[in-house]
Each structure stands twice: as C-alpha cells, then as structure tokens.
Design an enzyme around this catalytic site. Structure first.
Site, mmCIF file in Angstrom:
data_model
loop_
_atom_site.group_PDB
_atom_site.id
_atom_site.type_symbol
_atom_site.label_atom_id
_atom_site.label_comp_id
_atom_site.label_asym_id
_atom_site.label_seq_id
_atom_site.Cartn_x
_atom_site.Cartn_y
_atom_site.Cartn_z
ATOM 1 N N ASP A 159 17.613 -31.711 58.410
ATOM 2 C CA ASP A 159 18.200 -32.286 57.192
ATOM 3 C C ASP A 159 19.394 -31.455 56.720
ATOM 4 O OD1 ASP A 159 15.901 -34.213 56.902
ATOM 5 O OD2 ASP A 159 14.836 -32.321 56.744
ATOM 6 N N HIS A 187 10.260 -32.877 54.047
ATOM 7 C CA HIS A 187 11.059 -33.571 55.074
ATOM 8 C C HIS A 187 10.667 -35.043 55.004
ATOM 9 C CE1 HIS A 187 13.058 -34.669 58.742
ATOM 10 N NE2 HIS A 187 11.928 -35.053 59.287
HETATM 11 P P1 NAD Z 1 6.991 -38.557 71.520
HETATM 12 O O1 NAD Z 1 6.017 -39.664 71.296
HETATM 13 O O2 NAD Z 1 8.144 -38.781 72.427
HETATM 14 O O3 NAD Z 1 6.238 -37.263 72.053
HETATM 15 C C1 NAD Z 1 5.107 -36.771 71.412
HETATM 16 C C2 NAD Z 1 4.256 -36.131 72.471
HETATM 17 O O4 NAD Z 1 3.140 -35.543 71.801
HETATM 18 C C3 NAD Z 1 3.692 -37.126 73.489
HETATM 19 O O5 NAD Z 1 4.021 -36.697 74.796
HETATM 20 C C4 NAD Z 1 2.196 -37.112 73.238
HETATM 21 O O6 NAD Z 1 1.437 -37.258 74.425
HETATM 22 C C5 NAD Z 1 2.014 -35.733 72.629
HETATM 23 N N1 NAD Z 1 0.812 -35.581 71.808
HETATM 24 C C6 NAD Z 1 0.200 -36.509 71.052
HETATM 25 N N2 NAD Z 1 -0.921 -35.993 70.505
HETATM 26 C C7 NAD Z 1 -0.985 -34.708 70.918
HETATM 27 C C8 NAD Z 1 -1.912 -33.664 70.699
HETATM 28 N N3 NAD Z 1 -2.991 -33.838 69.945
HETATM 29 N N4 NAD Z 1 -1.685 -32.480 71.294
HETATM 30 C C9 NAD Z 1 -0.599 -32.284 72.084
HETATM 31 N N5 NAD Z 1 0.298 -33.246 72.333
HETATM 32 C C10 NAD Z 1 0.114 -34.442 71.745
HETATM 33 O O7 NAD Z 1 7.485 -38.099 70.061
HETATM 34 P P2 NAD Z 1 8.759 -37.212 69.705
HETATM 35 O O8 NAD Z 1 9.920 -38.103 69.540
HETATM 36 O O9 NAD Z 1 8.831 -36.065 70.620
HETATM 37 O O10 NAD Z 1 8.357 -36.726 68.226
HETATM 38 C C11 NAD Z 1 7.282 -35.853 68.020
HETATM 39 C C12 NAD Z 1 7.048 -35.655 66.520
HETATM 40 O O11 NAD Z 1 8.162 -34.990 65.924
HETATM 41 C C13 NAD Z 1 6.865 -36.952 65.741
HETATM 42 O O12 NAD Z 1 5.831 -36.779 64.786
HETATM 43 C C14 NAD Z 1 8.201 -37.109 65.034
HETATM 44 O O13 NAD Z 1 8.104 -37.900 63.891
HETATM 45 C C15 NAD Z 1 8.513 -35.674 64.710
HETATM 46 N N6 NAD Z 1 9.889 -35.351 64.368
HETATM 47 C C16 NAD Z 1 10.107 -34.456 63.362
HETATM 48 C C17 NAD Z 1 11.387 -34.095 63.019
HETATM 49 C C18 NAD Z 1 11.639 -33.121 61.901
HETATM 50 O O14 NAD Z 1 12.797 -32.936 61.501
HETATM 51 N N7 NAD Z 1 10.641 -32.454 61.361
HETATM 52 C C19 NAD Z 1 12.473 -34.640 63.699
HETATM 53 C C20 NAD Z 1 12.237 -35.558 64.730
HETATM 54 C C21 NAD Z 1 10.932 -35.916 65.060
HETATM 55 C C1 LMR Z 2 13.894 -37.418 61.653
HETATM 56 O O1 LMR Z 2 14.189 -36.982 60.541
HETATM 57 O O2 LMR Z 2 14.750 -37.864 62.450
HETATM 58 C C2 LMR Z 2 12.457 -37.354 62.115
HETATM 59 O O3 LMR Z 2 11.636 -36.862 61.092
HETATM 60 C C3 LMR Z 2 11.974 -38.659 62.650
HETATM 61 C C4 LMR Z 2 11.752 -39.684 61.547
HETATM 62 O O4 LMR Z 2 10.672 -40.274 61.530
HETATM 63 O O5 LMR Z 2 12.649 -39.886 60.744
#
Ligand code: NAD
Ligand code: LMR
Length: 330
Positions: A159, A187
């Site tokens: 952010d 967030h």
């Molecule tokens: P994705 O679905 O591509 O990958 C997630 C992975 O986690 C998958 O491979 C899945 O098998 C694995 N997984 C699920 N449960 C699990 C567990 N209990 N233990 C270990 N692994 C597990 O998702 P992504 O795009 O990589 O996003 C992951 C997370 O990050 C989401 O919750 C997303 O919203 C979050 N995210 C946060 C931010 C932030 O700024 N904080 C930014 C982007 C994404």
């Molecule tokens: C983001 O900010 O891009 C991530 O937290 C993914 C979402 O769900 O917005």
C-alpha cells in the site's frame, strides 16, 4: 562460508511464491553475502507443483542457495527458521473484501503460530502476507506467546508503494523523492494512506500536490481499492508487486531507516498514537538496522486523519471480535 539463514515461505507453489522464491535465492532478501536455505511449505495437493518450482530453483544455480526443504509438514517447514514469510492462503475473488476470507484463511494461522513457537530459530521474525494479513498475524501470534510481540509483522508495504507512485505521478517526479508516507491501520479498504505527514522532494505533499480535494478523495480511494482494481483487470490478485513488497519490507526492517523517512508495516500496537494495544496495526516504523525497530514519533494527526484512523481501528477491533467468536485466538 557464512552460516546460511533459513527462510520459510508458505504457499510456495502459489502466485506470490513463484515471484518471491527466485528473488530470495538470488540474494535480494538478505543481501549478497548471506547464503539461504529455503524451507517451502505447501498443502499436499500442491506438492507436485512445488516439485516443479524446486526444479526451477535448482536450474538457476544460485550461488547463495545453500539448500531447499520442500514439505507439507509444518514442523519441518519452520524448523530453525529465522524469517517466516506466511503467504499460503486463499486470495479473494472480485466482489469480496479481504475480511471475507477470515473464515477460510484464519484457521491456517493457528497451527502455523504453534509450529513457529515450537521449531523456529530463537531470532525468528514473521511477516504475514496472506489475507486478511493483519488479523491472521494476530491469530498466529496469539498461538506463539513465547515469540516476542515485536517479531511479528504484517504487510502494508504494498500500500505504501502504491501510494508513493500515485503521489509521484501526480507531482511529476520520481518515487524516490516521496518520504514519510505511512499507511495507518489495516491492509483493507479502510486503510488510511496519510498524505498529511508525507513529503515529496523535501516539500510537504499537501503543498506539492496543491489539491486537497484530490488527496482526501481520489488519492485515498485509489490506494484503498488498488488490490480490487488489479483483481478486476487481471482476474487474479496482485502477485509480482506483492512479492516485491515482501522483499521491500524485510530489507527495510534489516537496514537503518533514513532520518527523513519511515517504512509502513503493521506491528503489534503498544498504544502508540492512541491505537488500542495488541492490534496488528499499520504504523510509521523506523528500523535501526540491527534487528530493532520503533514506531516513529511526531506524526501530526488532525481531525480528518483521526476520523480516518478511527475507521480502520474499528474494523480491526471487529475482526478481532470475529476471530474470538470463531475460537481462533489463543
Ligand atoms: P495462490 O492461490 O496463487 O497461492 C496460495 C498458495 O497457498 C497455494 O499454492 C496453496 O496451495 C497454498 N496454501 C493454501 N493453504 C495453505 C496452507 N494451509 N499451508 C501452506 N500453503 C497453503 O495465492 P497468492 O496469489 O499467492 O496469494 C496468497 C495470499 O496473499 C492471499 O491470501 C492473498 O490475498 C494475499 N495477498 C496479500 C497481499 C498483501 O499486501 N498483504 C498482497 C497480495 C496478496
Ligand atoms: C492486494 O492488495 O493486492 C492484495 O491484498 C490482494 C487483494 O485481495 O487485494
């Protein structure tokens, strides 16, 4: 050779994992002199995909990559780890708020907190990325009371990066000139990207932009809703920019923060700026470069900012109440 540092990445076969692992293995997380062992956690159905990712890591022949442990066993994943990057969880789909994921993802963080407490290195630090990351961090921390509260972080750096770019573009300058841009709170779409304390090329952002209506309106909502806009456009949530922000967070926490700047990261509130103690809350943080950090003092909070901050406090208190009801808090 220096002793390698163990770094755990959960959800290692996912989108963010794929953008993150190669950068860690190349030295971008801990620097060019620190070898790393990657400890990669996945759920059983994703182990095959993880095997492929491990093959690709091998095929890069990274000189700093001292070993890879790919596992679906939590205790193995966190064994001896000094940095735990908790990414693995389900991302939201279009039309959802991140907090809608609490029921789905919250349960992942209780056993992970327990495994960190039981198996991680004594200097472990944890960065939660999986959403809703602030409250997931709270859940994990509550199940690891042995790990000091100041070692737990959740990610508001994406952010901050988004907000810096919006300001730089508006002013017509480079992002490097934007300083002290803190993201207060969650967030989520209640976060408050605080333009009032930020500067650009040494000038208060308020003066450089000279359009308070834009700052109070479009600027804030663009940053708050950027994740949703990316999901809408890409059909999948942000991944490369999220991995980049995770790297930025760790680098910022392990190098001294310049006097005119801060890093936005969510940490455990000790009541700073009147924020309720114990919430995982986005603050302006300064790091000393040797593992310590503190919440930066002296940010001015006027009536407008206080009202915005209260909204995000209220949301986080609501999320905490919800996880208490779900029986997820230790
Ligand atoms: P994705 O679905 O591509 O990958 C997630 C992975 O986690 C998958 O491979 C899945 O098998 C694995 N997984 C699920 N449960 C699990 C567990 N209990 N233990 C270990 N692994 C597990 O998702 P992504 O795009 O990589 O996003 C992951 C997370 O990050 C989401 O919750 C997303 O919203 C979050 N995210 C946060 C931010 C932030 O700024 N904080 C930014 C982007 C994404
Ligand atoms: C983001 O900010 O891009 C991530 O937290 C993914 C979402 O769900 O917005």
């Amino acid at each position: 050779m220096t002793t390698p540092v163990h770094v755990t990445v959960t959800g290692a076969a996912g989108q963010i994992g794929y953008q993150l692992l190669f950068r860690i293995a190349s030295g971008q997380l801990l620097g060019p002199d620190t070898p790393v062992v990657l400890r990669l956690l996945e759920i059983e159905p994703a182990m095959k995909a993880l095997e492929g990712v491990v093959m690709e890591l091998d095929d890069c022949a990274f000189p700093l990559l001292a070993g890879i442990e790919a596992t679906s066993d939590l205790d193995v994943a966190f064994n001896g780890t000094s940095w735990a990057l908790l990414v693995g969880s389900v991302p939201r789909k279009a039309g959802m708020e991140r907090s809608d994921l609490l029921g789905v993802n919250g349960g992942i963080f209780k056993p992970q907190g327990e495994a960190i407490a039981g198996h991680a290195a004594s200097d472990v630090r944890i960065l939660v990325v999986g959403n809703p990351c602030n409250t997931n961090c709270l859940i994990a921390r509550s199940h690891a009371p042995e790990v000091p509260a100041d070692r737990w972080f959740s990610m508001t750096r994406l952010d901050q990066n988004r907000a810096e770019t919006q300001i730089a573009k508006r002013v017509g300058t480079g992002v490097a000139g934007v300083k002290n841009l803190v993201i207060w709170g969650n967030h989520s779409s209640t976060q408050f990207p605080d333009f009032a304390n930020a500067t650009v090329d040494g000038v208060p952002v308020v003066d450089a932009v000279n359009d308070r209506a834009w700052l109070e309106g479009e600027f804030i909502t663009t940053v708050q809703k950027r994740g949703a806009a990316i999901i809408e456009a890409r059909g999948a949530s942000s991944a490369a920019s999220a991995a980049n922000a995770a790297i930025d967070t760790v680098v910022s926490l392990t190098t001294p923060t310049p006097a005119d700047d801060c890093v936005s990261v969510s940490v455990t509130s000790r009541g700073e700026y009147g924020i309720p103690e114990g919430l995982t809350f986005g603050f302006p943080v300064v790091a000393d470069g040797v593992g310590g950090w503190s919440v930066k003092e002296g940010f001015e909070i006027d009536e407008f900012s206080r009202a915005k901050i209260q909204l995000t406090v209220d949301e986080l208190v609501g999320e905490r109440d919800e996880v208490v009801k779900l029986g997820l808090l230790g």
